[in-house]
Design an enzyme around this catalytic site. Structure first.
Site, PDB file in Angstrom:
ATOM      1  N   GLU A   1       0.837  -1.218   0.000  1.00 27.72           N
ATOM      2  CA  GLU A   1       0.000   0.000   0.000  1.00 27.72           C
ATOM      3  C   GLU A   1       0.864   1.258   0.000  1.00 27.72           C
ATOM      4  O   GLU A   1       0.712   2.153   0.827  1.00 27.72           O
ATOM      5  CB  GLU A   1      -0.956  -0.023   1.198  1.00 27.72           C
ATOM      6  CG  GLU A   1      -1.930  -1.187   1.146  1.00 27.72           C
ATOM      7  CD  GLU A   1      -2.841  -1.288   2.356  1.00 27.72           C
ATOM      8  OE1 GLU A   1      -2.693  -0.473   3.295  1.00 27.72           O
ATOM      9  OE2 GLU A   1      -3.711  -2.175   2.372  1.00 27.72           O
TER      10      GLU A   1
ATOM     11  N   GLU B   1      -4.070  -9.172  -0.291  1.00 25.00           N
ATOM     12  CA  GLU B   1      -4.751  -8.934   0.984  1.00 25.00           C
ATOM     13  C   GLU B   1      -6.242  -8.865   0.723  1.00 25.00           C
ATOM     14  O   GLU B   1      -6.697  -8.100  -0.131  1.00 25.00           O
ATOM     15  CB  GLU B   1      -4.251  -7.625   1.608  1.00 25.00           C
ATOM     16  CG  GLU B   1      -4.691  -7.394   3.036  1.00 25.00           C
ATOM     17  CD  GLU B   1      -3.910  -6.237   3.653  1.00 25.00           C
ATOM     18  OE1 GLU B   1      -2.663  -6.213   3.491  1.00 25.00           O
ATOM     19  OE2 GLU B   1      -4.523  -5.356   4.273  1.00 25.00           O
TER      20      GLU B   1
END
Length: 836
Positions: free
Chosen positions: A437, A529
């Site tokens: 991220e 994820e």
């Protein structure tokens, strides 16, 4: 190192014969051929000669200035050590919710030791220190390492006092906070090793083993060795590498080399293994490459490298292919804390976590979001897990005020190289992730950095794909779930669009998964994820089929939920960026080209108590709670991911009279499930379409809830839940009743609160007291309650919904261990454990 004495003497005797005309390399080849034909065993503990544990008898002081180091108030302890887990939960601690409201600070460690051997070089190796560590020996500064997760070493040799006392001093600075989005721990929280090496030796992490050509009949093994000569003159040496399988030498290769003074040299050896035992998640077969360096017939260095033989690829249409067979990656993300033990590494605690995951059907681990402890990777090799090994949670742009971004430009290349060098021989690792991220993913800078990082990895390893775990490509409201997302929208992410990644990795964005082939026709996919469902173990709300999104948006403070910070354990609550557990798995399951998923998360972890803040101090994301007790959704995965017969019903059966209760059943290997209350059928349910559970909505009646699963009319399983009475006594169950007397081994004791008839009481939250006698100590207590502020290191803890955990650690003296658990109004109970 254990080695046949006769064979060593044989080496010396043959080599000392001056008129012997055979080349030494040929001679050694002949010798090892003899060993192979005789099927002799060879020790696999050769690395013991290179390094010894340096964990014992350190002194520790928690203080914020060098003058504090002069204090006499040093505490004696063994490593690994996490001082934060010993502190108090406080909402004013600067680590905040990410750090679980536990303290940081600045700590000092020192150790005195002697070295007698002047012929060896001496190194100190740290597996990980959190964070900003600085090291001195005898007042000489060795260096600094900011990254709290990386392994590193220093050469002590020039500064040692031979035959006299030496002092090692380590400063660990975790005072600048917040510096992490999750609980980091503080201190020398991984193992430390003292290495004694000959001046001619294999470099640190100095082997690289690849298997470029593998079939059922044979495997080519290529061994690249990095050698260093620290002698003041050139040396002639013999390098022999033996391949061992199950303790037996099966192949060997011997090479004579000349290496100049202060030269670093790369040597390559090749061997063929016939009928190789392939590494897989079901059968994680391992080999060991044992390299011996000989000078004048003497073995001066031995270096052992475990490895596995397997083939794999990420296919555009069939997903992940392992040894020519399609394998769906059924993975979880794991942070590095070990619940009540904090971040202090303990091999048995890591093994327990992986065993619990394996029982659920997990075959993949993502090391979120940093280099893991070496012990985790060793266990993944041995137990059969597909690992996504991840290096960074941020690059140059920070996520918290004092995080690694401030050290990025100076340290990221060195840290990434060391990360790859350390881990690249693990057969469990199939993917390198160089970021999670990342803020720069929306900018051209992100593309440039991705290219740089991939180049660093590729210079050291070309056998595995490189990915970045990216944020969702666009904001996608629920109304758009059925919309086909075109490449123009998805490719607003420059890193994804750049073509630099070997495999596209997305966190969440499950709405785009089924359109991946259209959007990225040339790049395979992994869901790095997924999910982020939220549950409190053993707590339930009705109706169970109502979706709750907590918080409503990630950037809006959450003011909803329950006053006691509980969350329903039905699969009905998720974060806005995620999905329910069943939602993500259905998509991954139904599409072959989706190689698999890593769920957020396998275990609850300290910190990040989304959607709540204080007084919650640990996460709700886990499929298993912080104490290691499975939540109900664990059994949904077990029914889908394993071949075990599964029938699990929820919730418990202690409710108010005539309350309407939803009853769910997870099951497999059956056509239907029939539910009974006090012997009266409540009807039969079958999973329809892509359903993963069945449900009944019925009025509560005290008594017995029974579920029966059937296949072709025959009973597969039956499960009973009884209405419990008042808490009366305790049931103690140890995961292992015999442990090793090594000062490290653990026994995890589950405490269940039961009524006078032995029925589990699912609503009991009694305060429990613990005491131990004999050859062990209590090192952790927990219940899985994210709001409990009692110390994990105490001798009292409040149970959560009928359960609590006590962790016992052995002493170094064998003997009996007696644990006693008591609670007000409860009958005391004991359990006996043996330490051998």
């Amino acid at each position: 190192m254990v080695i046949f004495t006769t064979s060593c003497l044989f080496y010396k005797a043959i080599l000392s014969v001056k008129y012997f005309t055979l080349n030494k390399a040929l001679l050694f080849s002949l010798l090892f051929s003899v060993f192979y034909s005789c099927n002799l065993s060879w020790s696999q503990s050769a690395d013991d000669v290179r390094k010894i544990s340096f964990d014992k008898n350190w002194q520790f002081f928690l203080g914020d200035s060098l003058s504090a180091v002069q204090s006499e108030n040093w505490r004696i302890l063994n490593l690994p050590h996490d001082w934060s887990i010993e502190g108090e939960f406080n909402k004013d601690n600067p680590a905040g919710l990410g750090g679980g409201y536990l303290p940081g600070g600045l700590g000092w460690y020192k150790k005195k030791f002697t070295v007698e051997d002047t012929s060896k070089m001496t190194f100190i190796q740290f597996d990980g220190v959190y964070m900003d560590s600085e090291v001195w020996v005898n007042g000489n500064y060795l260096g600094k390492r900011p990254n709290g997760y990386i392994s590193f070493e220093y050469d002590l040799t020039p500064y040692l006092k031979i035959g006299r006392e030496n002092e090692l001093l380590v400063k660990v600075d975790n005072s600048k906070q917040p510096n992490s989005r999750w609980y980091s721990g503080s201190g020398i929280y991984r193992h430390v090793w003292l290495k004694k090496l000959d001046k001619l030796h294999v470099s640190n992490w100095g082997t690289f083993i690849t298997t470029p050509n593998v079939s059922q009949d044979s495997a080519e093994v290529v061994i690249e060795l990095r050698l260093e000569n620290e002698y003041s003159r050139a040396r002639d040496a013999v390098v022999n590498t033996s391949i061992l399988h199950e303790g037996t030498v099966i192949r060997s290769s011997t090479t004579s080399i000349d290496i100049n003074s202060n030269e670093k040299k790369i040597l390559t050896q090749q061997l063929i293994i016939e009928n190789p035992a392939l590494w897989s998640v079901e059968n994680p077969n391992l080999y060991v490459a044992k390299t011996d360096i000989l000078l004048d017939g003497e073995i001066v260095d031995s270096y052992s490298t475990p490895f596995g033989i397997r083939t794999f690829k990420f296919d555009l249409d069939k997903g992940f292919i392992l040894n020519e067979k399609q394998v769906k990656i059924k993975g979880v993300c794991l942070h590095h804390d070990l619940g009540p033990l904090g971040t202090a590494v303990n091999t048995r605690a890591i093994e327990r976590q992986l065993q619990i995951m394996k029982e659920m059907g997990v075959n993949g681990i993502r090391t979120a979001h940093n280099p893991p402890a070496p012990e985790l990777l060793d266990l993944c090799d041995q137990m059969g897990f597909i690992v996504m090994d991840e290096s960074y949670d941020m690059w140059n742009n920070s996520k918290t005020e004092f995080d690694y971004a401030s050290n990025w430009r100076k340290w990221h290349e060195k840290d990434l190289k060391d990360f790859i060098l350390r881990d690249r021989n693990h057969p469990s690792i199939f993917i390198w992730s160089v970021g999670n991220e990342i803020q720069e993913q929306w900018e051209d800078e992100g593309v440039r950095t991705t290219k740089e990082l991939k180049s660093i990895v590729s210079k050291l390893d070309t056998t595995r794909p490189v990915t970045v775990a990216m944020n969702p490509p666009v904001n996608m409201p629920e109304a758009d779930i059925t919309t086909q997302f075109d490449a123009a929208k998805v490719n607003k992410n420059p890193i994804a669009a750049s073509g630099e990644l070997d495999i596209i990795g997305y966190n969440y964005a499950h709405q785009t998964y089924e359109y991946h082939q259209k959007n990225f026709p040339k790049t395979a996919f992994i869901a790095t994820e997924t999910t982020s469902g939220l549950q409190t173990r053993g707590y339930y709300e009705f109706p169970s089929d109502t979706l709750k999104i907590w918080p409503v948006r990630w950037d809006i403070p959450f003011d909803g939920g329950n006053p006691d910070h509980t969350i329903s354990a039905f699969d009905q609550v998720r974060v806005p960026w995620g999905s329910l557990h069943e939602t993500s798995w259905k998509i991954i399951k139904e599409n072959d080209f989706l190689s698999g998923m890593f769920i957020w998360t396998g275990f609850d972890y300290i910190g990040e108590p989304t959607p709540y803040t204080w007084p919650s101090r640990s996460s709700y994301f886990g499929i298993v709670d912080l104490a290691g007790f499975p939540k109900d959704v664990y059994y949904m995965y077990q029914s889908e991911w394993t071949q075990k017969d599964v029938l699990h019903i929820l919730p418990h059966w202690n409710w108010n009279p005539d309350q309407t209760v939803d009853v769910w059943a997870y099951y497999n290997h059956a056509d239907e499930v029939e539910l009974f209350v006090n012997g009266k059928s409540q009807g039969t349910r079958k999973k329809e379409g892509d359903q993963l559970h069945v449900m009944w909505r019925i009025p509560f009646q005290p008594g017995i809830l029974k579920a029966v699963s059937r296949k072709d009319g025959e009973v597969v399983l039956e499960k009973l839940i009884k209405t419990a009475g008042k808490p009366s006594t305790l049931k103690l169950t140890a995961d292992r009743e015999v442990i090793n007397a090594d000062g490290k081994d653990l026994s995890f004791v589950t405490v269940d609160i039961v009524d006078e008839n032995g029925n589990f009481v699912p609503t009991a939250n009694n305060q429990l007291e613990f005491s131990v006698e004999g050859e062990a100590k209590i090192v952790g207590v927990a219940s899985g309650d994210p709001t409990n502020h009692e110390s994990f290191k105490g001798n009292t803890h409040k149970a959560l919904n009928g359960k609590c955990l006590v962790i016992l650690q052995s002493n170094e003296v064998p003997g009996a261990i007696y644990l006693t658990v008591s609670g007000k109004g409860l009958e005391n109970k004991n359990i006996n454990i043996t330490s051998k």
